[in-house]
Design a protein around this motif. Structure first.
Motif, short mmCIF file in Angstrom:
data_model
loop_
_atom_site.label_atom_id
_atom_site.label_comp_id
_atom_site.label_asym_id
_atom_site.label_seq_id
_atom_site.Cartn_x
_atom_site.Cartn_y
_atom_site.Cartn_z
N SER A 44 0.81 -1.22 0.00
CA SER A 44 0.00 0.00 0.00
C SER A 44 0.84 1.27 0.00
CB SER A 44 -0.95 0.01 1.21
OG SER A 44 -0.22 0.01 2.42
N ASN A 90 4.68 -2.07 8.36
CA ASN A 90 3.72 -2.86 7.58
C ASN A 90 3.57 -4.27 8.14
OD1 ASN A 90 2.06 -3.27 5.07
ND2 ASN A 90 3.63 -4.82 4.71
N GLN A 112 -6.01 -3.06 1.50
CA GLN A 112 -4.86 -2.84 2.39
C GLN A 112 -4.81 -1.40 2.87
OE1 GLN A 112 -0.94 -4.21 1.90
NE2 GLN A 112 -1.47 -5.98 0.69
N LYS A 166 -4.96 -0.24 6.69
CA LYS A 166 -3.82 0.49 7.24
C LYS A 166 -4.27 1.80 7.89
CE LYS A 166 -0.92 3.02 4.85
NZ LYS A 166 0.11 3.49 3.91
N GLN A 196 -0.08 -5.71 9.15
CA GLN A 196 -0.64 -6.91 8.54
C GLN A 196 -0.92 -8.00 9.58
OE1 GLN A 196 -1.75 -6.96 5.42
NE2 GLN A 196 -1.07 -4.83 5.35
N GLY A 199 1.19 -11.04 2.15
CA GLY A 199 1.56 -9.65 1.93
C GLY A 199 2.66 -9.49 0.90
#
Length: 367
Positions: free
Chosen positions: A103, A182, A346, A350, A186, A270
Protein backbone atom coordinates in the motif's frame (compact mmCIF):
# COMPACT_ATOMS: atom_id res chain seq x y z
CA UNK A 1 6.22 -30.11 -4.70
CA UNK A 2 7.05 -27.73 -7.53
CA UNK A 3 3.58 -28.10 -9.06
CA UNK A 4 1.92 -27.29 -5.72
CA UNK A 5 3.94 -24.11 -5.38
CA UNK A 6 3.22 -23.11 -8.96
CA UNK A 7 -0.50 -23.58 -8.39
CA UNK A 8 -0.33 -21.48 -5.24
CA UNK A 9 1.47 -18.67 -6.97
CA UNK A 10 -0.80 -18.75 -10.00
CA UNK A 11 -3.95 -18.64 -7.89
CA UNK A 12 -2.59 -15.78 -5.81
CA UNK A 13 -1.19 -13.58 -8.54
CA UNK A 14 -2.32 -13.79 -12.13
CA UNK A 15 0.45 -14.06 -14.67
CA UNK A 16 0.76 -10.81 -16.55
CA UNK A 17 0.20 -10.34 -20.24
CA UNK A 18 3.20 -9.36 -22.30
CA UNK A 19 3.95 -5.64 -22.17
CA UNK A 20 6.34 -3.64 -24.25
CA UNK A 21 9.39 -2.52 -22.30
CA UNK A 22 12.47 -0.71 -23.47
CA UNK A 23 15.51 -0.13 -21.27
CA UNK A 24 16.81 3.43 -21.30
CA UNK A 25 20.39 2.24 -21.58
CA UNK A 26 22.19 -0.97 -22.44
CA UNK A 27 23.24 -3.09 -19.48
CA UNK A 28 26.91 -2.31 -20.13
CA UNK A 29 26.21 1.42 -20.07
CA UNK A 30 24.16 1.10 -16.90
CA UNK A 31 26.88 -0.90 -15.15
CA UNK A 32 29.51 1.67 -16.14
CA UNK A 33 27.36 4.57 -14.91
CA UNK A 34 26.56 2.80 -11.64
CA UNK A 35 30.22 1.99 -11.00
CA UNK A 36 31.08 5.63 -11.62
CA UNK A 37 28.64 6.60 -8.86
CA UNK A 38 30.27 3.92 -6.71
CA UNK A 39 27.66 3.69 -3.95
CA UNK A 40 24.09 2.57 -3.37
CA UNK A 41 22.18 3.73 -0.28
CA UNK A 42 19.53 1.34 1.04
CA UNK A 43 17.25 1.59 4.06
CA UNK A 44 15.34 -0.86 6.26
CA UNK A 45 17.02 -4.04 5.02
CA UNK A 46 17.89 -6.31 7.99
CA UNK A 47 20.29 -9.03 6.87
CA UNK A 48 18.00 -11.77 8.23
CA UNK A 49 14.97 -10.43 6.32
CA UNK A 50 14.42 -12.40 3.09
CA UNK A 51 18.11 -13.32 2.98
CA UNK A 52 19.04 -9.69 2.34
CA UNK A 53 22.48 -10.14 3.90
CA UNK A 54 23.53 -12.55 1.15
CA UNK A 55 21.66 -10.57 -1.53
CA UNK A 56 23.53 -7.38 -0.64
CA UNK A 57 26.83 -9.26 -0.52
CA UNK A 58 26.09 -10.77 -3.95
CA UNK A 59 25.41 -7.35 -5.47
CA UNK A 60 28.61 -5.89 -4.01
CA UNK A 61 30.69 -8.83 -5.21
CA UNK A 62 29.22 -8.79 -8.71
CA UNK A 63 29.54 -5.07 -9.40
CA UNK A 64 32.08 -3.73 -6.91
CA UNK A 65 29.66 -1.07 -5.68
CA UNK A 66 29.58 -0.12 -2.01
CA UNK A 67 26.25 -0.39 -0.20
CA UNK A 68 25.50 2.21 2.46
CA UNK A 69 22.88 0.62 4.72
CA UNK A 70 20.63 2.98 6.68
CA UNK A 71 18.49 2.04 9.71
CA UNK A 72 17.98 -1.72 9.16
CA UNK A 73 15.10 -1.82 11.66
CA UNK A 74 13.03 0.95 10.06
CA UNK A 75 9.43 0.37 8.97
CA UNK A 76 7.80 1.23 5.66
CA UNK A 77 6.54 4.61 6.89
CA UNK A 78 10.04 5.44 8.12
CA UNK A 79 11.40 4.77 4.61
CA UNK A 80 8.91 7.18 3.07
CA UNK A 81 9.77 9.81 5.66
CA UNK A 82 13.48 9.36 4.92
CA UNK A 83 12.86 10.27 1.27
CA UNK A 84 10.83 13.33 2.27
CA UNK A 85 13.43 14.48 4.78
CA UNK A 86 16.28 14.22 2.27
CA UNK A 87 14.78 15.70 -0.91
CA UNK A 88 17.64 18.17 -1.34
CA UNK A 89 20.32 16.05 0.29
CA UNK A 90 22.85 14.12 -1.78
CA UNK A 91 24.72 12.89 1.29
CA UNK A 92 24.78 9.45 2.94
CA UNK A 93 21.43 9.87 4.71
CA UNK A 94 19.42 10.04 1.47
CA UNK A 95 18.07 6.60 0.42
CA UNK A 96 18.30 5.65 -3.24
CA UNK A 97 15.83 2.78 -3.01
CA UNK A 98 13.04 1.54 -0.77
CA UNK A 99 11.42 -1.82 -0.01
CA UNK A 100 7.94 -1.18 1.45
CA UNK A 101 4.56 -2.77 1.99
CA UNK A 102 2.26 -2.88 -1.04
CA UNK A 103 0.00 0.00 0.00
CA UNK A 104 2.97 2.34 0.45
CA UNK A 105 3.91 2.13 -3.25
CA UNK A 106 0.89 3.95 -4.72
CA UNK A 107 0.97 6.49 -1.88
CA UNK A 108 4.64 7.31 -2.60
CA UNK A 109 3.85 7.65 -6.31
CA UNK A 110 0.96 10.02 -5.58
CA UNK A 111 3.27 12.22 -3.50
CA UNK A 112 5.93 12.35 -6.24
CA UNK A 113 8.50 10.57 -4.07
CA UNK A 114 9.52 7.79 -6.49
CA UNK A 115 10.57 7.55 -10.13
CA UNK A 116 9.66 4.97 -12.81
CA UNK A 117 11.99 2.24 -13.99
CA UNK A 118 11.26 -1.08 -15.72
CA UNK A 119 13.77 -3.89 -15.29
CA UNK A 120 14.73 -6.29 -18.06
CA UNK A 121 12.50 -9.02 -16.58
CA UNK A 122 9.49 -6.68 -16.32
CA UNK A 123 7.16 -8.92 -18.34
CA UNK A 124 7.46 -11.80 -15.84
CA UNK A 125 6.28 -9.66 -12.91
CA UNK A 126 2.50 -10.18 -12.54
CA UNK A 127 0.38 -7.17 -13.54
CA UNK A 128 -1.45 -7.33 -10.21
CA UNK A 129 1.83 -6.70 -8.40
CA UNK A 130 3.24 -3.70 -10.27
CA UNK A 131 2.44 -0.17 -11.33
CA UNK A 132 1.78 -0.08 -15.07
CA UNK A 133 4.07 2.94 -15.46
CA UNK A 134 6.92 1.33 -13.52
CA UNK A 135 6.88 3.48 -10.40
CA UNK A 136 6.74 0.48 -8.04
CA UNK A 137 6.86 -3.30 -8.50
CA UNK A 138 6.30 -6.33 -6.28
CA UNK A 139 9.43 -8.13 -5.17
CA UNK A 140 8.34 -10.99 -2.86
CA UNK A 141 5.53 -12.08 -0.60
CA UNK A 142 4.97 -14.12 2.52
CA UNK A 143 2.15 -15.01 4.92
CA UNK A 144 1.64 -14.07 8.55
CA UNK A 145 2.78 -16.74 11.01
CA UNK A 146 3.60 -17.46 14.66
CA UNK A 147 7.18 -18.08 15.81
CA UNK A 148 7.03 -20.01 19.08
CA UNK A 149 9.67 -20.65 21.76
CA UNK A 150 8.97 -24.29 22.58
CA UNK A 151 10.99 -24.18 25.81
CA UNK A 152 8.51 -21.69 27.26
CA UNK A 153 5.33 -22.49 25.35
CA UNK A 154 4.25 -26.05 26.02
CA UNK A 155 1.08 -25.97 23.89
CA UNK A 156 1.85 -24.45 20.51
CA UNK A 157 -1.03 -22.23 19.26
CA UNK A 158 -2.50 -23.20 15.91
CA UNK A 159 -4.87 -20.28 15.29
CA UNK A 160 -5.46 -16.66 16.29
CA UNK A 161 -8.17 -17.41 18.85
CA UNK A 162 -5.73 -19.65 20.73
CA UNK A 163 -3.60 -16.59 21.60
CA UNK A 164 -6.34 -15.35 23.97
CA UNK A 165 -5.82 -18.36 26.28
CA UNK A 166 -4.57 -17.60 29.84
CA UNK A 167 -1.61 -19.92 29.28
CA UNK A 168 -0.10 -17.28 26.96
CA UNK A 169 0.11 -14.52 29.57
CA UNK A 170 2.92 -12.03 28.79
CA UNK A 171 3.82 -14.00 25.69
CA UNK A 172 2.52 -12.53 22.42
CA UNK A 173 4.36 -9.80 20.49
CA UNK A 174 4.17 -8.12 17.11
CA UNK A 175 7.30 -7.63 14.99
CA UNK A 176 6.99 -3.84 14.95
CA UNK A 177 4.74 -0.91 15.79
CA UNK A 178 1.33 -0.91 14.05
CA UNK A 179 1.51 2.84 13.52
CA UNK A 180 4.52 2.58 11.18
CA UNK A 181 5.54 -1.01 10.37
CA UNK A 182 3.72 -2.86 7.58
CA UNK A 183 4.58 -6.24 9.14
CA UNK A 184 2.79 -5.25 12.34
CA UNK A 185 -0.16 -3.69 10.48
CA UNK A 186 -0.64 -6.91 8.54
CA UNK A 187 -0.43 -8.93 11.77
CA UNK A 188 -3.33 -6.94 13.21
CA UNK A 189 -5.18 -7.24 9.90
CA UNK A 190 -4.72 -11.03 9.84
CA UNK A 191 -6.05 -11.39 13.38
CA UNK A 192 -9.06 -9.30 12.38
CA UNK A 193 -9.63 -11.36 9.25
CA UNK A 194 -9.81 -14.46 11.42
CA UNK A 195 -12.09 -12.80 13.99
CA UNK A 196 -14.44 -11.52 11.26
CA UNK A 197 -14.53 -14.95 9.58
CA UNK A 198 -12.95 -13.64 6.40
CA UNK A 199 -14.76 -10.30 6.10
CA UNK A 200 -11.96 -8.09 4.72
CA UNK A 201 -14.01 -4.91 5.13
CA UNK A 202 -14.20 -5.50 8.89
CA UNK A 203 -10.68 -6.90 9.38
CA UNK A 204 -9.05 -3.62 10.46
CA UNK A 205 -11.58 -2.83 13.19
CA UNK A 206 -11.84 -6.46 14.30
CA UNK A 207 -8.05 -6.72 14.46
CA UNK A 208 -7.90 -3.74 16.81
CA UNK A 209 -10.61 -5.30 19.01
CA UNK A 210 -8.69 -8.58 19.08
CA UNK A 211 -5.47 -6.91 20.24
CA UNK A 212 -7.37 -4.78 22.76
CA UNK A 213 -8.69 -7.99 24.28
CA UNK A 214 -5.24 -9.61 24.06
CA UNK A 215 -3.80 -6.62 25.91
CA UNK A 216 -6.61 -6.57 28.50
CA UNK A 217 -6.00 -10.25 29.27
CA UNK A 218 -2.30 -9.53 29.84
CA UNK A 219 -1.14 -11.69 26.94
CA UNK A 220 0.20 -8.91 24.71
CA UNK A 221 3.82 -7.80 25.15
CA UNK A 222 4.29 -4.23 23.78
CA UNK A 223 7.83 -4.87 22.55
CA UNK A 224 9.04 -5.42 18.98
CA UNK A 225 9.56 -9.16 18.68
CA UNK A 226 12.85 -10.43 17.20
CA UNK A 227 14.87 -13.63 17.35
CA UNK A 228 16.88 -12.27 20.29
CA UNK A 229 13.78 -11.41 22.35
CA UNK A 230 12.31 -14.84 21.60
CA UNK A 231 15.53 -16.52 22.77
CA UNK A 232 15.67 -14.35 25.91
CA UNK A 233 12.09 -15.28 26.74
CA UNK A 234 10.64 -11.78 26.75
CA UNK A 235 8.50 -12.50 23.65
CA UNK A 236 7.86 -16.28 23.55
CA UNK A 237 5.37 -15.94 20.66
CA UNK A 238 6.05 -13.52 17.80
CA UNK A 239 3.60 -12.65 15.02
CA UNK A 240 5.72 -12.16 11.89
CA UNK A 241 5.99 -12.92 8.18
CA UNK A 242 6.77 -16.59 7.65
CA UNK A 243 10.09 -15.83 5.97
CA UNK A 244 11.29 -13.86 8.99
CA UNK A 245 10.08 -16.53 11.39
CA UNK A 246 11.79 -19.30 9.41
CA UNK A 247 15.01 -17.32 9.18
CA UNK A 248 15.00 -16.55 12.91
CA UNK A 249 14.34 -20.23 13.66
CA UNK A 250 17.44 -21.09 11.65
CA UNK A 251 19.51 -18.45 13.44
CA UNK A 252 18.45 -19.88 16.81
CA UNK A 253 19.63 -23.34 15.66
CA UNK A 254 17.62 -25.15 18.32
CA UNK A 255 18.62 -22.85 21.20
CA UNK A 256 15.83 -22.56 22.09
CA UNK A 257 13.83 -24.98 19.91
CA UNK A 258 11.28 -23.03 17.90
CA UNK A 259 8.22 -23.80 15.80
CA UNK A 260 6.85 -21.77 12.89
CA UNK A 261 3.07 -22.04 12.62
CA UNK A 262 0.87 -20.79 9.80
CA UNK A 263 -2.53 -20.23 11.46
CA UNK A 264 -5.56 -22.17 10.29
CA UNK A 265 -7.57 -19.00 9.59
CA UNK A 266 -6.73 -15.38 8.81
CA UNK A 267 -3.91 -16.44 6.49
CA UNK A 268 -2.90 -13.09 5.03
CA UNK A 269 -0.33 -12.89 2.26
CA UNK A 270 1.56 -9.65 1.93
CA UNK A 271 3.40 -8.38 -1.13
CA UNK A 272 6.27 -5.95 -0.64
CA UNK A 273 7.37 -3.62 -3.41
CA UNK A 274 10.57 -1.95 -4.59
CA UNK A 275 10.91 1.61 -5.84
CA UNK A 276 13.60 4.17 -6.63
CA UNK A 277 13.54 7.52 -4.86
CA UNK A 278 12.69 10.46 -7.11
CA UNK A 279 15.62 12.23 -5.45
CA UNK A 280 18.11 9.31 -5.51
CA UNK A 281 21.71 10.60 -5.26
CA UNK A 282 22.84 7.44 -7.11
CA UNK A 283 20.10 6.80 -9.72
CA UNK A 284 22.17 4.46 -11.90
CA UNK A 285 23.28 2.35 -8.95
CA UNK A 286 19.62 2.22 -7.94
CA UNK A 287 18.59 0.96 -11.38
CA UNK A 288 21.37 -1.63 -11.37
CA UNK A 289 20.23 -2.78 -7.92
CA UNK A 290 16.75 -3.35 -9.32
CA UNK A 291 18.16 -5.28 -12.26
CA UNK A 292 20.03 -7.50 -9.82
CA UNK A 293 17.02 -8.07 -7.56
CA UNK A 294 14.78 -9.07 -10.46
CA UNK A 295 17.37 -11.24 -12.20
CA UNK A 296 17.22 -15.01 -11.66
CA UNK A 297 20.14 -14.70 -9.26
CA UNK A 298 18.45 -12.06 -7.13
CA UNK A 299 15.09 -13.82 -7.07
CA UNK A 300 16.67 -17.10 -5.96
CA UNK A 301 18.55 -15.13 -3.30
CA UNK A 302 15.21 -14.16 -1.78
CA UNK A 303 13.94 -17.72 -2.05
CA UNK A 304 16.96 -18.86 -0.06
CA UNK A 305 15.76 -16.43 2.61
CA UNK A 306 12.32 -18.16 2.59
CA UNK A 307 10.58 -15.38 0.67
CA UNK A 308 8.33 -16.24 -2.26
CA UNK A 309 9.89 -14.25 -5.14
CA UNK A 310 7.48 -12.41 -7.37
CA UNK A 311 8.91 -14.13 -10.48
CA UNK A 312 8.39 -17.59 -8.96
CA UNK A 313 6.12 -18.77 -11.77
CA UNK A 314 8.58 -17.83 -14.51
CA UNK A 315 11.49 -19.45 -12.67
CA UNK A 316 9.51 -22.63 -12.02
CA UNK A 317 8.32 -22.84 -15.63
CA UNK A 318 11.91 -22.65 -16.83
CA UNK A 319 13.10 -25.24 -14.30
CA UNK A 320 15.40 -22.77 -12.53
CA UNK A 321 14.40 -23.45 -8.93
CA UNK A 322 16.75 -25.93 -7.19
CA UNK A 323 14.95 -28.83 -5.53
CA UNK A 324 16.80 -28.30 -2.25
CA UNK A 325 15.34 -24.79 -1.94
CA UNK A 326 11.81 -26.08 -2.41
CA UNK A 327 12.39 -28.82 0.15
CA UNK A 328 13.21 -26.26 2.87
CA UNK A 329 9.88 -24.46 2.47
CA UNK A 330 6.70 -25.37 4.38
CA UNK A 331 4.25 -27.61 2.54
CA UNK A 332 2.24 -25.77 -0.09
CA UNK A 333 -1.01 -26.95 1.50
CA UNK A 334 -0.41 -24.67 4.48
CA UNK A 335 -0.59 -21.67 2.17
CA UNK A 336 -3.74 -22.76 0.34
CA UNK A 337 -6.13 -20.54 2.39
CA UNK A 338 -3.95 -17.46 1.82
CA UNK A 339 -5.80 -14.25 0.99
CA UNK A 340 -4.12 -11.48 -1.01
CA UNK A 341 -5.88 -8.22 -0.09
CA UNK A 342 -6.20 -5.67 -2.88
CA UNK A 343 -4.45 -2.32 -2.73
CA UNK A 344 -7.67 -0.58 -1.72
CA UNK A 345 -8.38 -3.15 0.98
CA UNK A 346 -4.86 -2.84 2.39
CA UNK A 347 -4.97 0.95 2.31
CA UNK A 348 -8.32 1.02 4.11
CA UNK A 349 -7.11 -1.38 6.81
CA UNK A 350 -3.82 0.49 7.24
CA UNK A 351 -5.70 3.75 7.73
CA UNK A 352 -7.84 2.26 10.49
CA UNK A 353 -5.10 0.29 12.26
CA UNK A 354 -2.35 2.93 12.21
CA UNK A 355 -4.62 5.77 13.36
CA UNK A 356 -6.67 3.95 15.99
CA UNK A 357 -4.11 1.56 17.52
CA UNK A 358 -3.17 3.76 20.50
CA UNK A 359 -6.78 4.73 21.19
CA UNK A 360 -8.29 1.24 20.92
CA UNK A 361 -5.49 -1.03 22.13
CA UNK A 362 -3.66 1.37 24.45
CA UNK A 363 -0.27 -0.28 24.21
CA UNK A 364 2.44 1.47 22.19
CA UNK A 365 5.05 -0.98 20.95
CA UNK A 366 8.65 -0.21 21.90
CA UNK A 367 11.50 -1.00 19.53
Amino acid sequence: MTKNWVRLSVSALAICASTSMVLADSMDDLIAAAKKEGTLTTIALPHDWCGYGDVIAGFKAKYGIEVNELNPDAGSADEIEAIKANKGNTGPQAPDVIDVGLSFGPAAKAEGLIQPYKVATWDSIPDSAKDAEGYWYGDYYGVMSFLVNKDLVKTVPTDWSDLLSPEYANSVALAGAPQTANQAIQGVFAAGLSASKGDIAKAGEEGLKFFAELNKKGNFVPVTGKSASLAQGSTPIIIAWDYNALSWRDVLAGNPPADVVIPKTGVVAGVYVQAISAFAPHPNAAKLWMEYLYSDEGQLGWLKGYCHPIRFNALAKEGKIPADLLAKLPAAEAYAPAIFPTLDQQAAAKEVIAKKWSEVVGADVAK
